[in-house]
Design an enzyme around this catalytic site. Structure first.
Site, PDB file in Angstrom:
ATOM      1  N   CYS A 182       1.910  13.255  -0.487  1.00 47.84           N
ATOM      2  CA  CYS A 182       1.711  13.023   0.951  1.00 47.84           C
ATOM      3  C   CYS A 182       2.209  14.209   1.771  1.00 47.84           C
ATOM      4  O   CYS A 182       1.810  14.390   2.914  1.00 47.84           O
ATOM      5  CB  CYS A 182       2.432  11.752   1.364  1.00 47.84           C
ATOM      6  SG  CYS A 182       4.171  11.785   0.896  1.00 47.84           S
ATOM      7  N   LYS A 239       6.118  -4.347  -6.146  1.00 46.85           N
ATOM      8  CA  LYS A 239       4.757  -4.204  -6.673  1.00 46.85           C
ATOM      9  C   LYS A 239       4.404  -2.726  -6.793  1.00 46.85           C
ATOM     10  O   LYS A 239       4.177  -2.051  -5.796  1.00 46.85           O
ATOM     11  CB  LYS A 239       3.736  -4.893  -5.766  1.00 46.85           C
ATOM     12  CG  LYS A 239       2.415  -5.068  -6.495  1.00 46.85           C
ATOM     13  CD  LYS A 239       1.226  -5.144  -5.582  1.00 46.85           C
ATOM     14  CE  LYS A 239       0.476  -3.856  -5.444  1.00 46.85           C
ATOM     15  NZ  LYS A 239      -0.078  -3.248  -6.645  1.00 46.85           N
ATOM     16  N   GLU A 287       5.631   4.061   5.223  1.00 48.69           N
ATOM     17  CA  GLU A 287       5.523   5.497   4.924  1.00 48.69           C
ATOM     18  C   GLU A 287       4.077   5.749   4.537  1.00 48.69           C
ATOM     19  O   GLU A 287       3.651   5.368   3.444  1.00 48.69           O
ATOM     20  CB  GLU A 287       6.472   5.873   3.778  1.00 48.69           C
ATOM     21  CG  GLU A 287       7.939   5.575   4.054  1.00 48.69           C
ATOM     22  CD  GLU A 287       8.537   6.452   5.136  1.00 48.69           C
ATOM     23  OE1 GLU A 287       7.967   7.525   5.429  1.00 48.69           O
ATOM     24  OE2 GLU A 287       9.557   6.062   5.716  1.00 48.69           O
ATOM     25  N   GLU A 333      -7.309  12.748   5.813  1.00 57.60           N
ATOM     26  CA  GLU A 333      -6.515  12.985   4.606  1.00 57.60           C
ATOM     27  C   GLU A 333      -7.431  12.975   3.379  1.00 57.60           C
ATOM     28  O   GLU A 333      -8.125  11.992   3.132  1.00 57.60           O
ATOM     29  CB  GLU A 333      -5.438  11.899   4.455  1.00 57.60           C
ATOM     30  CG  GLU A 333      -4.493  12.211   3.302  1.00 57.60           C
ATOM     31  CD  GLU A 333      -3.474  11.109   3.027  1.00 57.60           C
ATOM     32  OE1 GLU A 333      -3.860   9.930   3.004  1.00 57.60           O
ATOM     33  OE2 GLU A 333      -2.292  11.440   2.823  1.00 57.60           O
TER      34      GLU A 333
HETATM   35  P1  NAD Z   1      -2.770   2.402  -1.085  1.00 56.16           P
HETATM   36  O1  NAD Z   1      -2.463   2.106   0.323  1.00 56.16           O
HETATM   37  O2  NAD Z   1      -4.146   2.203  -1.557  1.00 56.16           O
HETATM   38  O3  NAD Z   1      -1.840   1.552  -2.073  1.00 56.16           O
HETATM   39  C1  NAD Z   1      -0.441   1.591  -1.999  1.00 56.16           C
HETATM   40  C2  NAD Z   1       0.117   0.292  -2.557  1.00 56.16           C
HETATM   41  O4  NAD Z   1      -0.258  -0.779  -1.688  1.00 56.16           O
HETATM   42  C3  NAD Z   1      -0.426  -0.073  -3.934  1.00 56.16           C
HETATM   43  O5  NAD Z   1       0.593  -0.669  -4.699  1.00 56.16           O
HETATM   44  C4  NAD Z   1      -1.509  -1.076  -3.600  1.00 56.16           C
HETATM   45  O6  NAD Z   1      -1.784  -1.964  -4.656  1.00 56.16           O
HETATM   46  C5  NAD Z   1      -0.885  -1.808  -2.429  1.00 56.16           C
HETATM   47  N1  NAD Z   1      -1.824  -2.512  -1.544  1.00 56.16           N
HETATM   48  C6  NAD Z   1      -3.144  -2.295  -1.353  1.00 56.16           C
HETATM   49  N2  NAD Z   1      -3.641  -3.171  -0.464  1.00 56.16           N
HETATM   50  C7  NAD Z   1      -2.621  -3.959  -0.075  1.00 56.16           C
HETATM   51  C8  NAD Z   1      -2.490  -5.035   0.840  1.00 56.16           C
HETATM   52  N3  NAD Z   1      -3.527  -5.512   1.532  1.00 56.16           N
HETATM   53  N4  NAD Z   1      -1.282  -5.596   1.013  1.00 56.16           N
HETATM   54  C9  NAD Z   1      -0.198  -5.139   0.342  1.00 56.16           C
HETATM   55  N5  NAD Z   1      -0.261  -4.130  -0.545  1.00 56.16           N
HETATM   56  C10 NAD Z   1      -1.453  -3.536  -0.750  1.00 56.16           C
HETATM   57  O7  NAD Z   1      -2.285   3.910  -1.316  1.00 56.16           O
HETATM   58  P2  NAD Z   1      -2.451   4.778  -2.630  1.00 56.16           P
HETATM   59  O8  NAD Z   1      -3.886   5.202  -2.730  1.00 56.16           O
HETATM   60  O9  NAD Z   1      -1.794   4.104  -3.757  1.00 56.16           O
HETATM   61  O10 NAD Z   1      -1.548   6.044  -2.271  1.00 56.16           O
HETATM   62  C11 NAD Z   1      -2.013   7.156  -1.581  1.00 56.16           C
HETATM   63  C12 NAD Z   1      -1.584   7.114  -0.141  1.00 56.16           C
HETATM   64  O11 NAD Z   1      -0.171   6.991  -0.054  1.00 56.16           O
HETATM   65  C13 NAD Z   1      -1.924   8.381   0.602  1.00 56.16           C
HETATM   66  O12 NAD Z   1      -2.426   8.056   1.860  1.00 56.16           O
HETATM   67  C14 NAD Z   1      -0.584   9.090   0.738  1.00 56.16           C
HETATM   68  O13 NAD Z   1      -0.480   9.972   1.821  1.00 56.16           O
HETATM   69  C15 NAD Z   1       0.336   7.928   0.883  1.00 56.16           C
HETATM   70  N6  NAD Z   1       1.703   8.301   0.542  1.00 56.16           N
HETATM   71  C16 NAD Z   1       2.619   8.375   1.542  1.00 56.16           C
HETATM   72  C17 NAD Z   1       3.925   8.767   1.265  1.00 56.16           C
HETATM   73  C18 NAD Z   1       4.973   8.846   2.340  1.00 56.16           C
HETATM   74  O14 NAD Z   1       6.138   8.906   1.992  1.00 56.16           O
HETATM   75  N7  NAD Z   1       4.611   8.846   3.597  1.00 56.16           N
HETATM   76  C19 NAD Z   1       4.280   9.056  -0.056  1.00 56.16           C
HETATM   77  C20 NAD Z   1       3.307   8.958  -1.053  1.00 56.16           C
HETATM   78  C21 NAD Z   1       2.013   8.573  -0.744  1.00 56.16           C
END
Ligand code: NAD
Length: 480
Positions: free
Chosen positions: A282, A173, A248, A384
């Protein structure tokens, strides 16, 4: 209007509900396409397709799996320009960045794991003169991969490549905010001849589609990259089901600059580690700690350069800062600019919404913001923000900077600038983070373990760690 479709059982199909969500182009603020508003029923269909494909895919030879994945990698390279344009349009990032980093890294991910499996070996332990213990590794079955919007195809392939290479079948997804390159990727998988059902991509909202992938009884593991709050929710669902989990999550990374550093390199790289991808990586170092003897010199040079960054249309090759990913995210980042001011921070540059002329006038642009004068434990320095906002803080001793650097709930990465090797070793050892970059930033070797400590996640990706995650080890003890 470009309409995206789900990729299930080898076919591009509409969501069962027939409903779609709007896809917005951050550069212009306009709707330019539609995304399936999928539901649990679509996920169930995808899981069934993946289950049906598993017996054959898991027994397909490594050489054959590798060949197919390399074909996909080649197709990514052949379609670099189209994919880079799609990434830039969906995300707002400068096309130059998508062309140089996002898309090449997506094919590199495919190649890396496609070839890693050809060199993988397992262990054997001779137990005195009595037995031999052999470790065998098997794929898990159907696995779920959920990725975020900031590095869309880059992180999407970073998960599915090791999952597929290990012989699993996948229900993936991508983020609903940036689904386009995952859709184009599904077309490339069809062109490459990936067997039906080996990879399935279901588009839609996180709480509906992502949650359904996590809570489905037949997904054996979940590899998730995204926010810490979502990670908690996923862990709460998956842990009682005893699923394997790789999380992650977010970061609030320190960038520590000692007076004995190579000033020009530290300055140039800090500009990137602060504002690359509009600060939406991130690993960005949003808290810059500068040793007092060079504080003013570094601050003045940094602010001068930050205020000259070229903000504008992501499609213009000279643009350095593109659009933030959405109106909602811009609003969130702006709320932190306000919080920083309320907390007593001095805004040294930026922090204003930028109106770009022409067709991009309704896009989501923000002048990179630099603050000083904030306490290390205030909200601006603890939470963040995930945007082009950094703080500058002077320090006097190694102990002081370590205390400040380690003070957040996060622990993803850290950067240290010094020419003193002993100090680099000491500080690297004592920083609470999964990755420390010394005199560099985001210099990645895909063989290394990648991941965070504390609220930045659990588990490691990359290299053998990723292949281990997507396999189950079994010990077979053979008595002589
Ligand atoms: P998010 O958590 O809002 O969404 C990430 C993914 O999870 C999306 O595909 C979203 O649709 C899905 N999602 C949302 N709710 C869900 C649920 N209840 N169950 C399953 N899936 C669900 O994050 P975002 O806003 O897309 O990304 C930004 C965040 O990602 C920041 O916090 C950033 O630091 C983090 N990030 C971390 C890394 C790493 O490697 N540690 C890398 C990139 C981004």
């Amino acid at each position: 209007m470009e309409r995206i479709l789900n990729y299930i059982g080898g076919e591009l199909i509409a969501p069962q509900s027939g409903k779609y969500l709007e896809n917005v182009e951050p550069a212009t603020g306009k709707v330019y396409g539609e995304i399936p508003d999928s539901e649990a029923a679509d996920v169930d269909l995808a899981v069934k397709a993946a289950q049906a494909a598993f017996p054959v895919w898991s027994k397909t030879s490594r050489a054959e799996r590798s060949k197919l994945m390399l074909k996909v990698a080649d197709l990514i390279d052949q379609n670099l320009e189209e994919l880079a344009m799609a990434e830039s349009k969906d995300n707002g990032k400068p096309i130059k960045l998508a062309r140089a980093v996002d898309i090449p890294r997506a094919s590199a991910n495919m190649r890396f794991f496609a070839t890693a499996i050809l060199h993988e070996s397992s262990e054997a332990h001779q137990t005195d003169d009595e037995a031999i213990n052999v470790t065998v590794k098997s794929p898990l079955g159907v696995v779920g991969c959920i990725s975020p919007w900031n590095l869309p195809l880059y992180l999407f392939t970073w998960k599915i490549a090791p999952a597929l290479a290990s012989g699993n079948t996948v229900v993936a997804k991508p983020s609903e905010i940036t689904p386009m390159t995952a859709y184009l990727f599904s077309k490339l998988c069809i062109e490459a001849g990936l067997p039906k059902g080996v990879l399935n991509i279901v588009h839609g909202l996180g709480p509906k589609v992502g949650q359904a992938v996590v809570e489905h009884n037949d997904t054996q593991a979940i590899s998730f990259t995204g926010g810490t709050k979502t990670g908690k929710q996923i862990a709460a669902t998956a842990a009682p089901m005893f699923k394997k989990l790789s999380l992650e999550l977010g970061g609030k990374n320190p960038n520590i600059i000692f007076a004995d550093c190579d000033f020009d390199k530290a300055l140039k790289t800090s500009l990137q580690s602060s504002f690359a991808n509009q600060g939406q990586i991130c690993l960005c170092g949003s808290r810059i700690f500068i040793e007092r003897p060079i504080y003013e010199q570094f601050r003045d040079a940094f602010v001068e350069k930050a205020s000259k960054l070229k903000i504008g249309s992501p499609y213009d090759d000279s643009t350095q800062v593109g659009a933030l990913v959405s109106a909602q995210h811009l609003e969130k980042v702006m709320s932190y600019v306000k919080i920083a001011q309320e907390e007593g921070g001095r805004l040294l540059c930026g922090g204003q919404i930028v109106e770009v002329e022409g067709e991009c006038s309704q896009g989501f642009y923000l002048q990179p913001a630099v603050f000083e004068g904030l306490a290390y434990d205030c909200r601006t320095n603890q939470e963040e923000i995930f945007g082009p906002v950094v703080t500058l803080t002077p320090f006097d001793t190694e102990d002081d900077v370590l205390e400040m650097a380690n003070s957040t709930d996060y622990g993803l990465s850290a950067t240290v600038w010094t020419s003193n090797l002993n100090r680099a070793n000491r500080i690297s050892r004592d920083l609470h983070s999964g990755i420390v970059w010394v005199n560099c930033w985001l210099f990645r070797d895909l063989r290394t373990p990648f991941g965070g400590v504390k609220n930045s996640g659990a588990g490691r990706e990359g290299g053998w760690d990723a292949l281990d995650f997507f396999t189950e080890k079994k010990n077979i003890c053979i008595k002589y």
